[in-house]
Scaffold this motif. Structure first.
Motif, PDB file in Angstrom:
ATOM      1  N   SER A 234       0.827  -1.213   0.000  1.00  8.46           N
ATOM      2  CA  SER A 234       0.000   0.000   0.000  1.00  8.46           C
ATOM      3  C   SER A 234       0.860   1.262   0.000  1.00  8.46           C
ATOM      4  CB  SER A 234      -0.916   0.017   1.214  1.00  8.46           C
ATOM      5  OG  SER A 234      -1.792  -1.075   1.191  1.00  8.46           O
TER       6      SER A 234
ATOM      7  N   THR B  90       2.561   1.611  -3.530  1.00  7.55           N
ATOM      8  CA  THR B  90       1.689   2.081  -4.603  1.00  7.55           C
ATOM      9  C   THR B  90       1.261   3.529  -4.384  1.00  7.55           C
ATOM     10  OG1 THR B  90      -0.238   1.114  -3.500  1.00  7.55           O
ATOM     11  CG2 THR B  90       0.824  -0.207  -5.197  1.00  7.55           C
ATOM     12  N   THR B  91       1.037   3.927  -3.146  1.00 10.23           N
ATOM     13  CA  THR B  91       0.677   5.317  -2.853  1.00 10.23           C
ATOM     14  C   THR B  91       1.831   6.247  -3.193  1.00 10.23           C
ATOM     15  OG1 THR B  91      -0.804   4.596  -1.099  1.00 10.23           O
ATOM     16  CG2 THR B  91      -0.120   6.906  -1.065  1.00 10.23           C
TER      17      THR B  91
END
Length: 52
Positions: A19, A22-23
């Motif tokens: 997470s 990807t952020t």
């Protein structure tokens, strides 16, 4: 019981890592804007004035 706990922690950490990755990649993406087509802008303005 210990094996289930360790496996769960590893899965949670893996999901957290993905997470964050990807952020971070999404924030680093450079957005571009297409140049303005002046003839299309004039046509649109002409249509707007004709409708009034």
């Amino acid at each position: 019981m210990t094996i289930i706990l360790i496996t769960s922690i590893v899965i949670v950490l893996l999901i957290l890592l993905l997470s964050v990755k990807t952020t971070s990649k999404a924030y680093n993406y450079k957005h571009t804007i297409d140049p303005i087509d002046h003839t299309a802008a004039k046509d649109r303005q002409k249509k707007d004035t004709e409708q009034k």
